[in-house]
Design an enzyme around this catalytic site. Sequence first.
Site, short mmCIF file in Angstrom:
data_model
loop_
_atom_site.label_atom_id
_atom_site.label_comp_id
_atom_site.label_asym_id
_atom_site.label_seq_id
_atom_site.Cartn_x
_atom_site.Cartn_y
_atom_site.Cartn_z
CB SER A 28 -96.05 -3.09 -28.70
OG SER A 28 -96.43 -3.61 -29.94
CE LYS B 100 -91.39 -1.70 -27.12
NZ LYS B 100 -91.16 -0.32 -26.75
CE1 TYR C 128 -90.97 -3.46 -30.40
CE2 TYR C 128 -92.97 -4.51 -31.21
CZ TYR C 128 -92.31 -3.40 -30.70
OH TYR C 128 -93.02 -2.24 -30.52
#
Length: 323
Positions: free
Chosen positions: A116, A144, A140
Amino acid sequence: MKVLVIGGAGYIGSHVSRELLDKNHDVTVFDNLSSGTRENIFREETFIQGDILDTDALDSVMTQGFDALIHLAAFKAAGESMIKPEKYSVNNISGSINILNSAVKHAIKAIVFSSSAATYGEPQYNPIDENHPQNPINFYGYTKLQIEGLMRWYDQLKGLKYASLRYFNAAGYDVKGRITGLEEKPENLIPVIMEVASGKREKLKIFGDDYDTRDGTGIRDYIHVTDLAVAHVMALEHVLKTRESLTVNLGSDQGISVMEMIDAAKTHSGKEIPVEIVARRPGDPATLYATSKKASELLGWKAKYSDVDSIIKTTWKVYKKHL
Ligand code: UD1
């Protein structure tokens, strides 16, 4: 090719599976249906309901033998990840470790991973290229980034080749209209706009109109999910052919403002979209867009459907059906 798509019943996963089927690959989807839906499973594929935290279930599916796997199983709400980091570390990081271990055990040759733009954090410059420093500002994004690191080590130590695809803002629906599953309780801009246009939500809250941008609202890089799906298959073929891992941005290379999205949605739906300007959302930069030059040079990939009109038209077509 025989491909295992983990998270293949989700929004992006279903588009990737569709693209693989269109290219005549043999597809097995493994998904726990926590955010994916049965509506997104195609007749031509094999579906196994299972969880990436269940190592026995992963081992059992991988015993069937696959040329490659695509890993899209993750929680993705950046805001929630700041409140419930445990949920994100267990599912996103531990789940990925389970997948990597099982892939090595069953001699899978390549993995394509959904990374991402959130791994970059606050942009230091635009457009963002792959050499931009990675300093995630939400948990988050951190998960990743950790998984990217794990894949590099598994490549070096175990020869598991990978393609790490750093998505910008995934948007739109299958250009041929074959995917109709909606996301539950969405928080991203376009599904929220659609829920307002279809009368499910009263209004859209615009998170700040005083940014230093052309109309004061936030600018992002929206990439059509059909373009994303095509890139997955190209990346997979590239890694299997060259036996070299790769990391690329996938964006449209253009910035679209919140206001521009709303205007396009009004035009294509013919509906009113009531808005309220509220405070900026913490962690939101003013402007964020990619350069996908590397993906274009390496894979010959180019976004085809990522203009505002195609994104809004394909999405509205699906939401209209659910009215
Ligand atoms: C978010 C995540 C990102 C994740 C991506 C996909 C953050 C900070 N980033 O990207 O990590 O990879 O989703 O899940 O959470 N907006 C409104 N009103 C709304 C919703 C959004 O004004 O109700 C604005 C935002 O301020 C932003 C733009 O719309 O300017 C896009 O927001 P959103 O769709 O949530 O995506 P990102 O925040 O860019």
